[in-house]
Design a protein around this motif. Structure first.
Motif, PDB file in Angstrom:
ATOM      1  N   ALA A 262       7.522  20.564   5.494  1.00  0.00           N
ATOM      2  CA  ALA A 262       8.543  19.777   6.824  1.00  0.00           C
ATOM      3  C   ALA A 262       9.413  18.924   5.333  1.00  0.00           C
ATOM      4  CB  ALA A 262       8.644  19.706   7.635  1.00  0.00           C
ATOM      5  N   TRP A 263       8.288  18.137   5.190  1.00  0.00           N
ATOM      6  CA  TRP A 263       8.728  17.213   4.014  1.00  0.00           C
ATOM      7  C   TRP A 263       9.301  17.033   2.664  1.00  0.00           C
ATOM      8  CZ3 TRP A 263       6.472  16.489  -0.787  1.00  0.00           C
ATOM      9  CH2 TRP A 263       6.903  14.909  -2.273  1.00  0.00           C
TER      10      TRP A 263
ATOM     11  N   GLY B  45      12.833  18.071   3.148  1.00  0.00           N
ATOM     12  CA  GLY B  45      14.193  17.740   3.431  1.00  0.00           C
ATOM     13  C   GLY B  45      14.356  16.490   2.913  1.00  0.00           C
TER      14      GLY B  45
ATOM     15  N   MET C 290      18.292  16.564   0.852  1.00  0.00           N
ATOM     16  CA  MET C 290      18.160  14.892   1.017  1.00  0.00           C
ATOM     17  C   MET C 290      18.743  14.900  -1.008  1.00  0.00           C
ATOM     18  SD  MET C 290      16.084  12.895   3.779  1.00  0.00           S
ATOM     19  CE  MET C 290      17.452  11.462   3.716  1.00  0.00           C
TER      20      MET C 290
ATOM     21  N   ALA D 139      13.117  11.967   5.512  1.00  0.00           N
ATOM     22  CA  ALA D 139      12.463  13.521   4.834  1.00  0.00           C
ATOM     23  C   ALA D 139      11.901  14.722   5.551  1.00  0.00           C
ATOM     24  CB  ALA D 139      11.941  13.559   3.070  1.00  0.00           C
ATOM     25  N   TRP D 140      10.660  13.673   6.044  1.00  0.00           N
ATOM     26  CA  TRP D 140       9.533  15.003   6.566  1.00  0.00           C
ATOM     27  C   TRP D 140      10.372  15.068   7.975  1.00  0.00           C
ATOM     28  CZ3 TRP D 140       7.932  12.885  11.934  1.00  0.00           C
ATOM     29  CH2 TRP D 140       7.688  14.038  12.213  1.00  0.00           C
TER      30      TRP D 140
ATOM     31  N   THR E  23      13.824  15.318   9.134  1.00  0.00           N
ATOM     32  CA  THR E  23      14.973  16.044   8.459  1.00  0.00           C
ATOM     33  C   THR E  23      14.379  17.151   8.504  1.00  0.00           C
ATOM     34  OG1 THR E  23      16.056  14.294   7.920  1.00  0.00           O
ATOM     35  CG2 THR E  23      17.241  16.533   6.822  1.00  0.00           C
ATOM     36  N   GLY E  24      13.443  18.053   7.749  1.00  0.00           N
ATOM     37  CA  GLY E  24      12.940  18.807   7.309  1.00  0.00           C
ATOM     38  C   GLY E  24      12.288  19.789   8.285  1.00  0.00           C
ATOM     39  N   PHE E  25      11.331  18.836   9.483  1.00  0.00           N
ATOM     40  CA  PHE E  25      11.017  19.247  10.727  1.00  0.00           C
ATOM     41  C   PHE E  25      11.516  20.108  11.510  1.00  0.00           C
ATOM     42  CE2 PHE E  25       8.677  19.828  14.575  1.00  0.00           C
ATOM     43  CZ  PHE E  25       7.571  20.067  14.340  1.00  0.00           C
TER      44      PHE E  25
ATOM     45  N   MET F 111      13.783  23.031  10.279  1.00  0.00           N
ATOM     46  CA  MET F 111      12.847  23.694  10.346  1.00  0.00           C
ATOM     47  C   MET F 111      12.899  24.372  12.079  1.00  0.00           C
ATOM     48  SD  MET F 111      10.242  23.732   7.017  1.00  0.00           S
ATOM     49  CE  MET F 111       8.942  25.051   7.881  1.00  0.00           C
TER      50      MET F 111
END
Lengths: 188, 188
Positions: A146-147, A150, A154, B146-147, B149-151, B154
């Motif tokens: 996820a990190w 993301g 970004m 970032a985490w 956002t990514g989590f 997903m």
DNA sequence: ACCTGAACACCGTTCAAGT
DNA sequence: ACCTGAACACCGTTCAAGT
């Protein structure tokens, strides 16, 4: 009655990916793909169901390629270094294929197929499990994935505009994640 | 010679956002927006430059709303709890507005304006600085942003398909990130 | 000053007809 | 069995003409 196949699904997908990489997803037109493979637009429907299907095929191709790259950089023996290497390879791939990369995590493109997804994350799951242990392996893999997802999204979107050094933010995150995941798992 | 303004930019943007949220970005058609605000399609060009501009305006509206939500949940006094709260509010917002949320981080939509972006991340930057100290605040904020956002991306894309409990992966990540960021900064 | 109908270029997709 | 031209419905966008 012959029927000379003047192109192939592979050629169609490869042409489509090239267009996406060069000019973005919006430029991916059936007309343009047809031009590149030397056929008329209606003929493409013998190879792919529709445009959405073509986009998905491109995403799959990219996902498998990404998985190969990640696979290639692990095996140092030290799971800490493996995690650093995987993260670095992930980011490099995204920078080398920005448009294709965004396709992978763009919900609007339907994403990749389940198999392609499994393949591309299996490397990270293995490394994370080595590092965090079997109980926390999956959660640790999801944290790191996820990190990385993301961060790169970004970065590609130009979202880091508050100044500061993006490289040091990357290094800070990698080291803190390695330490956090490798440390004994807080509360079980 | 009057010229009775039969709609407004605000009404246009609100209608557009509703369409995106209900039926997705592809359903965002100038025709359909025109229908909803009670005007003919060409008239929309008095309010927005083009469709891409309209999409950006929607993204901005959503970004400001997200920033408000995040702002509302901080202030517990304990930066650890603030970070947990911000992460939770972030995820909740994404779940409540999935289509609008993806718009925010979709490079293909042009993203939001710089001001909207700054506003939406400023809360997290403040909390991260409280937790990690002034030197590492920005890097820590970028790690957490970032985490998250990514989590969420997903999760919305249905990318967590390897089984396991997504809730426990979220909890694992939040606790490990809080600990990692709050811990003394590895190597300075 | 805003609204409109008409028009333009361009999409994705279908299908009957060719070979 | 694949390819094609023609056609359809639907886009975004422009613009002269209305009020």
């Amino acid at each position: 009655m012959p029927a000379p196949a003047r192109t192939s699904t592979e050629a169609v997908v490869t042409a489509a990916r090239g267009i996406v990489e060069r000019d973005g997803l919006d430029a991916l037109t059936m007309q343009r793909v047809a031009d590149e493979v030397g056929v008329r637009a209606p003929s493409l429907y013998k190879r792919v169901r529709d445009r959405a299907d073509l986009v998905r095929l491109v995403a799959d191709q990219v996902a498998y390629e990404l998985a190969d790259r990640l696979d290639a950089v692990v095996g140092s023996g030290d799971p800490h270094d493996d995690l650093r290497a995987v993260a670095g390879a992930f980011r490099e791939f995204a920078r080398a294929n920005p448009a294709s990369y965004t396709l992978l995590f763009d919900p609007r493109s339907g994403g990749m197929s389940p198999e392609a997804r499994d393949t591309s994350v299996s490397v990270l799951l293995r490394v994370a499990t080595d590092l965090a242990g079997p109980d926390d392996g999956l959660s640790a893999a999801r944290l790191v994935t996820a990190w990385a997802t993301g961060f790169v999204a970004m970065e590609l979107a130009g979202a880091f505009q508050l100044g500061g050094d993006v490289e040091s933010a990357w290094a800070y995150a990698v080291e803190h994640l390695v330490a956090a995941v490798a440390g004994d798992g807080a509360e079980t």
